[in-house]
Design a protein around this motif. Sequence first.
Motif, short mmCIF file in Angstrom:
data_model
loop_
_atom_site.label_atom_id
_atom_site.label_comp_id
_atom_site.label_asym_id
_atom_site.label_seq_id
_atom_site.Cartn_x
_atom_site.Cartn_y
_atom_site.Cartn_z
N UNK A 1 0.79 -1.24 0.00
CA UNK A 1 0.00 0.00 0.00
C UNK A 1 0.82 1.29 0.00
N UNK A 2 2.13 1.22 0.14
CA UNK A 2 2.93 2.43 0.27
C UNK A 2 2.90 3.27 -1.01
N UNK A 3 2.36 4.49 -0.97
CA UNK A 3 2.30 5.32 -2.19
C UNK A 3 3.66 5.82 -2.63
N UNK A 4 4.65 5.81 -1.72
CA UNK A 4 5.99 6.25 -2.07
C UNK A 4 6.79 5.18 -2.79
N UNK A 5 6.27 3.95 -2.80
CA UNK A 5 6.93 2.85 -3.50
C UNK A 5 6.23 2.67 -4.85
N UNK A 6 6.88 3.06 -5.95
CA UNK A 6 6.23 2.97 -7.26
C UNK A 6 5.93 1.54 -7.70
N UNK B 1 -1.59 -0.76 -9.45
CA UNK B 1 -2.99 -0.77 -9.87
C UNK B 1 -3.46 0.65 -10.20
N UNK B 2 -3.00 1.62 -9.41
CA UNK B 2 -3.34 3.01 -9.70
C UNK B 2 -2.77 3.49 -11.02
N UNK B 3 -1.51 3.12 -11.30
CA UNK B 3 -0.87 3.53 -12.55
C UNK B 3 -1.51 2.83 -13.74
#
Length: 319
Positions: free
Chosen positions: A77-82, A89-91
Motif C-alpha cells: 500500500x505504500x504510495x511512495x513505493x512505485x 494498480x493506480x498507474x
Amino acid sequence: MLSRTADHLYWMARYTERAENTARMLDVNVQTALLPQSAHAAEQGWRAMLGISELLDAFDHKYGLMTARDVLDFMVRDPDNPSSIASCIGQARENARAVRGTLTTEVWETHNATWLELQNKLSGKLLEQDPSQFFEWVKYRSHLSRGVTIGTMLKDEAFHFIRLGTFLERADNTARILDVKFHGADHSAFADVQADEEAQHDFYYWAAILRSVSGFEIYRKVYRDVITPERVAELLMLRADMPRSLLACMEDVVGNLAQVRNDASADTERFAGKLHADLKFAKIDEILAAGLHDYLTQFLERIYELGNRLSRDFLVPLA
C-alpha cells in the motif's frame, strides 16, 4: 498508432502484470515464513525479496528495522513505493483512462473496478487478517483484465502493445521470483547433501514457489516425481508449454513484436530473437553449472535493455 497511445497501452499492461507478480512474490514469502526457521533466516528471506526487486535501499531508508508487517505495508500500500501493488494498480488505471477511447468498455471498467475495490480491500484490513486471500484477489483481478482484453479487443496494434507489455513484465518477474531463492548464493547449493530437515524445508519452499506461479499441478503432470530445484528451474525457465516460463514469455514477446514492427525496429527484433534462441536451445544442467543466479541476473539485464529498445523504437522514450 501514436507513440503516446502505444506507451499508455504498454504500461497499462506492465503495471497490471507487475501488481500480480508482486502479489505472487509476497505470497511465497508469507507461506515460507510459516516454516520452522530462525528469526535471522526469516529476515534474510524478506531482505532477499526486497533486494531482487531493487527496493532494499528504499525500504531501509524509510523503515530501518526489517519486519514482515512493514515489508507487506511497503510492498502493498505504500504510495511512495512505485512498485507497490496499490501504486501499480493506480498507474494501470491512469494509463487505461488516458487511452479510454482505444479500449473496449469492458477493459476500462475492469481496470476502474479493480482500483475502486482495492480501496475497500485495504481499508477493510483484509491484508492484515488474511494476506494470502488478498494476494489471490490481486491475481484474480489481473486474470480478469487479461481475459477481458483477449475476449473483447480487436487484434490490432493496440492489442499487440498490450500483450508486449504483459509478457515482458512477466518474464522479468518470473526470473525475480525464481532468483529470490538464490539471491547471494552460488550453484553449489544444488550439489550439497542436505539433512532431512533441510530437505523437507526445501520441499515446502519449492512447492510454495510452484504454487506462486500456478505451476504446482503442472509440475506434477510433467515430472510425476519428487520436487527438485533443478526441475523447478527447468520448468520455470525452459519449457515453452509452461505459461509463465521465461521461454514462453519470450516466444510471445517475439511474436507480438513482429506484429508491430516498423522501419526502426530491426535491431530490437534481432535482440529479442537472440534472447529467445538462447533460452530455446539452453540446457538446464549447463545453466546450473555456470550458476543460476548469474544467469538470471544477466537475463534481467537483457530484459531491461529490451524494454529500453522498445521504448526507443515505438513508445515515449524513457528518461
